[in-house]
Design an enzyme around this catalytic site. Structure first.
Site, short mmCIF file in Angstrom:
data_model
loop_
_atom_site.label_atom_id
_atom_site.label_comp_id
_atom_site.label_asym_id
_atom_site.label_seq_id
_atom_site.Cartn_x
_atom_site.Cartn_y
_atom_site.Cartn_z
N ALA A 66 39.20 33.91 38.17
CA ALA A 66 40.09 32.89 38.72
C ALA A 66 41.35 33.60 39.22
O ALA A 66 41.67 34.70 38.75
CB ALA A 66 40.45 31.88 37.65
N GLY A 109 36.14 34.15 35.82
CA GLY A 109 35.51 33.11 36.64
C GLY A 109 34.40 33.64 37.53
O GLY A 109 33.50 32.89 37.92
N GLU A 112 31.48 33.62 35.38
CA GLU A 112 31.17 32.20 35.13
C GLU A 112 30.53 31.56 36.37
O GLU A 112 29.62 30.73 36.24
CB GLU A 112 32.45 31.47 34.72
CG GLU A 112 32.94 31.95 33.35
CD GLU A 112 34.36 31.50 33.04
OE1 GLU A 112 35.30 31.91 33.78
OE2 GLU A 112 34.56 30.74 32.08
N1 CAA Z 1 43.58 37.05 40.43
C1 CAA Z 1 44.47 37.36 41.38
N2 CAA Z 1 44.49 38.57 42.01
C2 CAA Z 1 43.60 39.48 41.63
C3 CAA Z 1 42.65 39.23 40.63
C4 CAA Z 1 42.65 37.95 40.01
N3 CAA Z 1 41.75 37.59 39.08
N4 CAA Z 1 41.90 40.35 40.44
C5 CAA Z 1 42.37 41.27 41.31
N5 CAA Z 1 43.39 40.74 42.03
C6 CAA Z 1 44.19 41.40 43.07
C7 CAA Z 1 45.14 42.41 42.47
O1 CAA Z 1 46.32 41.76 42.01
C8 CAA Z 1 45.38 43.30 43.64
O2 CAA Z 1 46.30 42.68 44.52
P1 CAA Z 1 47.62 43.48 45.05
O3 CAA Z 1 47.04 44.62 45.87
O4 CAA Z 1 48.31 42.44 45.84
O5 CAA Z 1 48.31 43.96 43.83
C9 CAA Z 1 44.03 43.34 44.34
O6 CAA Z 1 43.32 42.18 43.89
C10 CAA Z 1 43.20 44.55 43.99
O7 CAA Z 1 43.12 44.62 42.58
P2 CAA Z 1 43.54 45.95 41.75
O8 CAA Z 1 44.58 46.71 42.47
O9 CAA Z 1 43.86 45.49 40.36
O10 CAA Z 1 42.15 46.74 41.78
P3 CAA Z 1 41.63 47.80 40.72
O11 CAA Z 1 40.43 48.42 41.36
O12 CAA Z 1 42.73 48.68 40.24
O13 CAA Z 1 41.16 46.93 39.45
C11 CAA Z 1 40.07 45.07 38.36
C12 CAA Z 1 40.09 46.02 39.57
C13 CAA Z 1 39.77 45.85 37.08
C14 CAA Z 1 39.00 44.04 38.61
C15 CAA Z 1 41.46 44.39 38.23
O14 CAA Z 1 41.84 43.86 39.49
C16 CAA Z 1 41.51 43.29 37.23
O15 CAA Z 1 41.57 43.52 36.04
N6 CAA Z 1 41.54 42.02 37.73
C17 CAA Z 1 41.68 40.85 36.89
C18 CAA Z 1 40.40 40.56 36.12
C19 CAA Z 1 40.60 39.36 35.22
O16 CAA Z 1 41.41 39.36 34.32
N7 CAA Z 1 39.85 38.28 35.47
C20 CAA Z 1 39.94 37.04 34.74
C21 CAA Z 1 40.88 36.11 35.47
S1 CAA Z 1 41.25 34.65 34.54
C22 CAA Z 1 39.88 33.68 34.69
O17 CAA Z 1 38.94 34.01 35.38
C23 CAA Z 1 39.93 32.36 33.95
C24 CAA Z 1 38.62 31.65 33.96
O18 CAA Z 1 37.84 31.75 33.03
C25 CAA Z 1 38.26 30.75 35.01
#
Ligand code: CAA
Length: 258
Positions: A66, A109, A112
């Site tokens: 998400a 998400g 999911e």
């Molecule tokens: N939401 C918003 N933006 C996101 C995102 C997310 N879930 N995942 C990645 N992005 C964005 C980053 O902020 C980044 O944007 P900027 O360049 O503007 O900073 C861009 O996508 C690229 O991401 P990274 O620079 O972080 O890429 P990376 O290769 O270094 O890392 C990753 C990749 C490990 C997937 C890392 O992006 C990450 O940990 N993302 C979040 C994963 C996460 O926590 N997901 C769960 C979300 S909550 C949820 O899903 C609730 C639910 O149950 C419905």
């Protein structure tokens, strides 16, 4: 074909394709993307010329969860009143079989969303996880429920409580994915699988999906009652008569989807 802001949607033969397209955010699922996916999937679902739907992302990410930036500032009341992920139930409810073709990250998400699909094909680059615990929350699009049903309590609990990712091989061993394929073959394999499904009779596909869903939602006795009714109902379709006549006459069935 309708244009969408956050996805690409197209029809190829009897298969509807939805490609998540927010590369700047690793396909994070914001409200607009949820609405776009639901609109495209519902349109495919209502089209008798479509017999299967594929949902895919990019090589780097199916979806990284998400959209954290969109929901970060919200209160509990806002999340509940706005039913923040509510429309995903409409996607999970489409009658047409849906194949998730997953490469790269399928996190939160994203994992999911894959679990709302009926078949999960994973590239060998796929990584699955429910990392919400690292954000001080828990899965909110069905992860605590569907992951337990998919992989069993102990694997699901370890993933949800630690937030760690698992690779495609572990996901396949755990029963989360239908099949793992080399990354370069993912879309071709998804197309082949989707075409194989879409070539069947629509009434039987709808019935099969509904009965499979019932297995996840009901007791064995209720599920068996559902299956008995659904199986019997298909004997009033032209395609059941055609399918069985074709078998007897040793020829391919020509289904009319009725
Ligand atoms: N939401 C918003 N933006 C996101 C995102 C997310 N879930 N995942 C990645 N992005 C964005 C980053 O902020 C980044 O944007 P900027 O360049 O503007 O900073 C861009 O996508 C690229 O991401 P990274 O620079 O972080 O890429 P990376 O290769 O270094 O890392 C990753 C990749 C490990 C997937 C890392 O992006 C990450 O940990 N993302 C979040 C994963 C996460 O926590 N997901 C769960 C979300 S909550 C949820 O899903 C609730 C639910 O149950 C419905």
């Amino acid at each position: 074909m309708t244009e969408y802001d956050t996805i690409l949607a197209e029809t190829r033969g009897r298969v509807g394709w939805i490609t998540l397209n927010r590369p700047e955010a690793l396909n994070a699922l914001n409200t607009q993307l949820m609405r776009d996916v639901v609109a495209a999937a519902s349109a495919f679902d209502a089209d008798p010329e479509i017999g299967a739907i594929v949902v895919t992302g990019s090589e780097r990410a199916f979806a990284a969860g998400a959209d954290i930036k969109e929901m970060e500032g919200k209160s509990a009341q806002e999340m509940l009143d706005g039913d923040h992920f509510g429309d995903w139930a409409l996607f999970a409810a489409v009658r047409t079989p849906v194949i998730a073709a997953v490469a790269g990250y399928a996190l939160g998400g994203g994992c999911e969303l894959a679990m709302m699909c009926d078949v999960i094909l994973a590239a060998d680059t796929a990584r699955f996880g429910q990392p919400e615990i690292n954000l001080g929350v828990i899965p909110g699009m069905g992860g605590t429920q569907r992951l337990v049903r998919a992989v069993g309590y102990y694997k699901a609990a370890e993933l949800v409580l630690t937030g760690r990712m698992m690779d495609a091989a572990e996901a396949e061993r755990s029963g989360l994915v239908s099949r793992v394929v080399p990354a370069g073959d993912l879309l071709a394999e998804a197309e082949k699988t989707a075409e194989a499904i879409a070539a069947k009779s629509l009434p039987s596909l709808f019935a099969a999906k509904a009965a499979l869903d019932a297995a996840l939602e009901s007791s064995l006795a209720d599920g068996l009652r559902f299956e008995k009714q659904a199986f019997a109902a298909l004997f009033d379709t032209a395609d059941q008569k055609e399918g069985m006549a074709a078998f007897r006459e040793k020829r391919a069935a020509a289904f009319e989807n009725r």
